[in-house]
Design an enzyme around this catalytic site. Structure first.
Site, PDB file in Angstrom:
ATOM      1  N   GLY A  47       0.842  -1.189   0.000  1.00  0.00           N
ATOM      2  CA  GLY A  47       0.000   0.000   0.000  1.00  0.00           C
ATOM      3  C   GLY A  47       0.879   1.240   0.000  1.00  0.00           C
ATOM      4  O   GLY A  47       2.027   1.199   0.447  1.00  0.00           O
ATOM      5  N   GLN A  52       2.886   9.976   1.128  1.00  0.00           N
ATOM      6  CA  GLN A  52       4.186   9.300   1.145  1.00  0.00           C
ATOM      7  C   GLN A  52       5.022   9.611  -0.090  1.00  0.00           C
ATOM      8  O   GLN A  52       6.218   9.323  -0.119  1.00  0.00           O
ATOM      9  CB  GLN A  52       3.992   7.774   1.258  1.00  0.00           C
ATOM     10  CG  GLN A  52       3.492   7.334   2.634  1.00  0.00           C
ATOM     11  CD  GLN A  52       3.356   5.822   2.712  1.00  0.00           C
ATOM     12  OE1 GLN A  52       2.387   5.272   2.227  1.00  0.00           O
ATOM     13  NE2 GLN A  52       4.342   5.159   3.288  1.00  0.00           N
ATOM     14  N   CYS A  89       6.229   0.080   7.853  1.00  0.00           N
ATOM     15  CA  CYS A  89       5.790   1.207   7.032  1.00  0.00           C
ATOM     16  C   CYS A  89       6.918   1.571   6.066  1.00  0.00           C
ATOM     17  O   CYS A  89       8.074   1.649   6.472  1.00  0.00           O
ATOM     18  CB  CYS A  89       5.469   2.409   7.921  1.00  0.00           C
ATOM     19  SG  CYS A  89       4.993   3.881   6.991  1.00  0.00           S
ATOM     20  N   LEU A  90       6.589   1.809   4.811  1.00  0.00           N
ATOM     21  CA  LEU A  90       7.608   2.183   3.826  1.00  0.00           C
ATOM     22  C   LEU A  90       8.280   3.507   4.185  1.00  0.00           C
ATOM     23  O   LEU A  90       9.397   3.770   3.750  1.00  0.00           O
ATOM     24  CB  LEU A  90       6.983   2.293   2.429  1.00  0.00           C
ATOM     25  CG  LEU A  90       6.454   0.986   1.808  1.00  0.00           C
ATOM     26  CD1 LEU A  90       5.765   1.287   0.487  1.00  0.00           C
ATOM     27  CD2 LEU A  90       7.581  -0.017   1.611  1.00  0.00           C
ATOM     28  N   HIS A 131      -3.949   1.661   8.215  1.00  0.00           N
ATOM     29  CA  HIS A 131      -2.595   2.237   8.149  1.00  0.00           C
ATOM     30  C   HIS A 131      -2.548   3.366   7.113  1.00  0.00           C
ATOM     31  O   HIS A 131      -2.002   4.444   7.373  1.00  0.00           O
ATOM     32  CB  HIS A 131      -1.596   1.128   7.808  1.00  0.00           C
ATOM     33  CG  HIS A 131      -0.181   1.577   7.729  1.00  0.00           C
ATOM     34  ND1 HIS A 131       0.755   1.300   8.703  1.00  0.00           N
ATOM     35  CD2 HIS A 131       0.474   2.307   6.783  1.00  0.00           C
ATOM     36  CE1 HIS A 131       1.918   1.847   8.353  1.00  0.00           C
ATOM     37  NE2 HIS A 131       1.781   2.456   7.190  1.00  0.00           N
ATOM     38  N   GLU A 132      -3.144   3.127   5.944  1.00  0.00           N
ATOM     39  CA  GLU A 132      -3.132   4.151   4.895  1.00  0.00           C
ATOM     40  C   GLU A 132      -3.981   5.360   5.289  1.00  0.00           C
ATOM     41  O   GLU A 132      -3.613   6.509   5.001  1.00  0.00           O
ATOM     42  CB  GLU A 132      -3.615   3.574   3.565  1.00  0.00           C
ATOM     43  CG  GLU A 132      -2.806   2.401   3.010  1.00  0.00           C
ATOM     44  CD  GLU A 132      -1.316   2.667   2.926  1.00  0.00           C
ATOM     45  OE1 GLU A 132      -0.899   3.845   2.930  1.00  0.00           O
ATOM     46  OE2 GLU A 132      -0.560   1.699   2.882  1.00  0.00           O
ATOM     47  N   HIS A 135      -1.989   7.709   7.277  1.00  0.00           N
ATOM     48  CA  HIS A 135      -1.091   8.554   6.476  1.00  0.00           C
ATOM     49  C   HIS A 135      -1.812   9.811   5.971  1.00  0.00           C
ATOM     50  O   HIS A 135      -1.214  10.876   5.862  1.00  0.00           O
ATOM     51  CB  HIS A 135      -0.540   7.786   5.273  1.00  0.00           C
ATOM     52  CG  HIS A 135       0.647   6.915   5.597  1.00  0.00           C
ATOM     53  ND1 HIS A 135       1.802   7.417   6.169  1.00  0.00           N
ATOM     54  CD2 HIS A 135       0.870   5.589   5.425  1.00  0.00           C
ATOM     55  CE1 HIS A 135       2.679   6.432   6.328  1.00  0.00           C
ATOM     56  NE2 HIS A 135       2.134   5.306   5.892  1.00  0.00           N
TER      57      HIS A 135
HETATM   58 NI    NI Z   1       3.040   3.439   5.913  1.00  0.00          NI
END
Ligand code: NI
Length: 191
Positions: A47, A52, A89-90, A131-132, A135
């Site tokens: 995702g 991000q 998380c990226l 989670h998204e 963000h």
């Molecule tokens: Ni994340």
């Protein structure tokens, strides 16, 4: 081919801003979503939210195994239960923590054709959307930790991403999180 975007990491202020509602679901948004998906697959992740990649708009792309998709102006309308899961998380690469969140949710929004969608999600899929959503509100997974865990985690990320030395009396951040690293680097849950 290089990724269209570089994923912003902890310390970038865009990750702490509340994104704006999408007003036009058009070709420009579709191109943005396509580029974000390319970046997401390159990482690899499951995702990726617009902030991000530095875009302050309320939408995210994902692939939960059913192919690429995007959710625009999402809203979680119902949630139920509790579920503990190790989450990465990226934007906080290489680290992961066990976090409790609601187990099931109902999330609504729009797809890239402008159609209204409603998705009932459980466990991992539910976690991905939550989670998204965070963000889009400038919330990172660190904010979901209990106070004690968060203190240690903040030292770790400040040192890792901001290059700040931990105070001498602080516990060794590398040691305190080392047991979590294998799961994170396995790329199982990286939204
Ligand atoms: Ni994340």
């Amino acid at each position: 081919m290089a990724s269209p975007y570089e994923v912003r990491v902890f310390g970038d202020p865009v990750l702490r801003t509340v994104a704006n509602e999408v007003t036009d679901i058009d070709g420009k948004l579709a191109k943005l979503a396509e580029d974000m998906l390319t970046t997401m697959y390159d990482e690899p992740g499951i995702g990726l939210a617009a902030p991000q990649v530095g875009v302050q708009k309320r939408f995210f792309v994902y692939d939960y195994g059913d192919g690429p998709a995007a959710l625009i102006n999402p809203v979680i309308t119902e949630s139920d239960g509790e579920w503990l899961y190790e989450e990465g998380c990226l934007s906080v690469p290489g680290l992961a923590w066990e976090i409790v969140r609601p187990k099931q949710i109902l999330i609504t929004g729009y797809d890239l054709d402008g159609n209204e969608v409603a998705i009932e999600a459980d466990e991992l899929e539910s976690r991905l959307y939550q989670h998204e959503m965070d963000h889009l509100d400038g919330v990172l997974l660190l904010d979901r930790l209990d106070d004690e865990t968060r203190k240690v985690a903040m030292r770790t990320v400040r040192e890792k991403f901001l290059g700040l030395d931990p105070s001498p009396e602080a516990p060794d951040p590398a040691r305190s999180t080392s047991t979590k690293r294998p799961a994170a680097s396995g790329g199982l849950f990286l939204p």
